[in-house]
Design an enzyme around this catalytic site. Structure first.
Site, PDB file in Angstrom:
ATOM      1  N   GLU A 219     -25.280   0.694 120.324  1.00 63.88           N
ATOM      2  CA  GLU A 219     -24.973  -0.444 119.455  1.00 63.88           C
ATOM      3  C   GLU A 219     -23.737  -0.060 118.652  1.00 63.88           C
ATOM      4  O   GLU A 219     -23.823   0.694 117.684  1.00 63.88           O
ATOM      5  CB  GLU A 219     -26.165  -0.757 118.550  1.00 63.88           C
ATOM      6  CG  GLU A 219     -27.419  -1.209 119.296  1.00 63.88           C
ATOM      7  CD  GLU A 219     -27.233  -2.511 120.047  1.00 63.88           C
ATOM      8  OE1 GLU A 219     -26.256  -3.239 119.753  1.00 63.88           O
ATOM      9  OE2 GLU A 219     -28.053  -2.803 120.929  1.00 63.88           O
ATOM     10  N   CYS A 253     -21.576  -4.124 110.785  1.00 66.26           N
ATOM     11  CA  CYS A 253     -20.972  -4.096 112.125  1.00 66.26           C
ATOM     12  C   CYS A 253     -20.705  -5.490 112.682  1.00 66.26           C
ATOM     13  O   CYS A 253     -19.840  -5.658 113.541  1.00 66.26           O
ATOM     14  CB  CYS A 253     -21.840  -3.301 113.088  1.00 66.26           C
ATOM     15  SG  CYS A 253     -23.494  -3.968 113.336  1.00 66.26           S
TER      16      CYS A 253
END
Length: 465
Positions: A219, A253
């Site tokens: 990720e 993010c």
């Protein structure tokens, strides 16, 4: 085989991993009762020790209590509740159709745990992004090693202290430390590695995993664009963009990394974002209890240099001793400037005017595929054109960041923004092996399936197959 000894901070990493593997081999983690019990205990850990978590998050990142609760604790609790509701159904064998040529027979898929998994967490959401994947690992019946980020030192210490109080110590271990400890962990053989962080370290993780042929979930991140069409409701778009960008001081993010706005509404959008920021944080965001801080001096210095990439239309103030960078909107930003060449990961938002939607799509497609893409438009044809013409890990229409907390949507990147996915059922699948099983009946055993292969047999087989 004897159960693993209880891990402790002084246990050598090879011994710790082998101990977890010894526990897994006993089958202790496979029954649904064990899995449900661990998930229930994890939920208690989040609720009973809420104050510990919120204090740690504030110490590490200056997170206001509500932001720490909603973005770190509540999201994981929502995951747990969703998994507990559906786990029994997910664990049932999945019946699939059986081709005619295999009859009489039945076909089904069993989900089984992978074994011992490693979860490496980041510093920006240091509770959510390490305990969230753990939900899937436990639901699937695995043992797990958690490696929290040393940059969020208070949260790392809380994880090391509290996790053993609530979860099965023979099955879940926390390893604190920095690069040497991470390298030592990556030298071990795991059955899956789940890493959240930047692409540079992601490549190191993948290289280490390759030595053991260990599957990975990465990720990562990237520059998540935000397209604002002239049909957008600008006031709503401005509030949602500002909220998604400046929570956690931009250290998210999936935060909007830059905005591509139709030049006809550029100034209107800038003014509306300025108003939203004033509504959120007042005249001086540095004094606001609802605005966070940059994680450390190194990241502060990196972000401060990016301010020179444009002209601050809003914000621009910095305070190094406080690791404070004001929520900043940059105009006059060139596409080849430093702020547009790397993921910002901080409270700096470049606004770039474009001639039309096609120009915005071209800019997005010239760059790496992002983890998230946002489009603000009331015109449904604009929305559909962006969906059809771009590629990203996920999208949100007329919103920002909100897709992350939707447990029914898989979350993950594509290309440089990551590989694999989790959240909800996707987490259970990520940490499970889908074992295919064909059960043949012995009532019939036609000789046509066996040699010698006569012309007549060949004719029949070719026709059937």
């Amino acid at each position: 085989m004897a159960l693993a000894t209880t891990p402790n901070p002084t246990t050598p990493i090879p011994q710790l991993v082998s101990g977890l593997r010894a526990t897994f081999t006993t089958g202790r983690t496979k029954p649904i009762e064990w899995r449900r019990r661990q998930l229930e205990q994890l939920r208690k850990l989040l609720t009973e020790r809420e104050a510990d978590w919120l204090d740690a998050l504030h110490e590490d990142l200056g997170k206001p209590p509500l932001e720490g609760w909603s973005a770190d604790l509540a999201i994981v609790r929502g995951e747990i509740d969703h998994v507990l509701k559906h786990l029994g159904g997910w664990m049932k064998p999945e019946k699939v159709s059986t081709p005619f040529v295999q009859q009489p027979a039945t076909a089904r898929i069993h989900r089984e745990p992978l074994g011992v998994v490693l979860i490496i967490g980041p510093w920006n959401y240091p509770v959510q992004l390490i305990l969230g994947p753990l939900v899937g690992a436990l639901a699937a019946g695995n043992c797990a090693v958690l490696k929290p980020s040393e940059l969020a030192a208070a949260t790392s210490a809380a994880l090391a202290r509290l996790v053993p109080e609530y979860l099965d110590r023979d099955c879940v271990a926390v390893v604190e430390g920095a690069v040497p400890e991470t390298q030592a962990l990556l030298a071990e053989r795991f059955d899956h590695i789940f890493y959240t962080g930047n692409g540079s370290v992601g490549r190191i993780v993948m290289e280490a995993a390759a030595k053991h042929l260990t599957p990975v979930t990465l990720e990562l991140g990237g520059k998540s664009p935000c397209i604002v069409d002239k049909s957008a409701k600008i006031d709503v778009a401005a509030r949602r963009i500002a909220w998604g960008k400046f929570i956690n001081a931009g250290q998210t993010c999936v935060a909007p990394d830059y905005v591509l706005v139709d030049q006809a509404v550029e100034q209107q959008l800038v003014d509306a974002i300025a108003k939203a920021l004033h509504d959120f944080y007042g005249d001086d965001p540095e004094q606001s209890p609802d605005y966070g801080r940059i994680v450390n001096e190194r990241h502060f210095a990196r972000l401060e240099t990016l301010l020179a990439s444009g002209t601050p239309a809003v914000g621009g103030k910095t305070d190094a001793p406080q690791r404070y960078i004001a929520p900043t909107v940059l105009c006059d930003v060139a596409l080849d400037s430093p702020a547009m060449s790397e993921e910002i990961f901080g409270p700096i938002l470049p606004i770039i005017p474009v001639a039309d939607l096609g120009a915005a799509i071209d800019i997005v497609n010239e760059r790496d595929k992002p983890l998230a893409l946002y489009v603000f438009a009331e015109d449904s044809s604009v929305q559909e054109r962006v969906i059809a013409s771009t590629s990203s890990g996920g999208m949100c229409i007329n919103g920002a960041v909100m897709q992350v907390s939707t447990v029914t949507l898989p979350f993950g990147g594509v290309g440089p923004s990551g590989m694999g996915e989790y959240h909800g059922k996707a987490s259970f699948e990520t940490f499970s092996h889908r074992k295919s099983i064909l059960s043949k009946s012995t009532r019939l055993d036609p000789s046509i399936a066996y040699p010698p292969y006569t012309k007549n047999k060949e004719r029949i087989i070719r026709r059937v197959l």
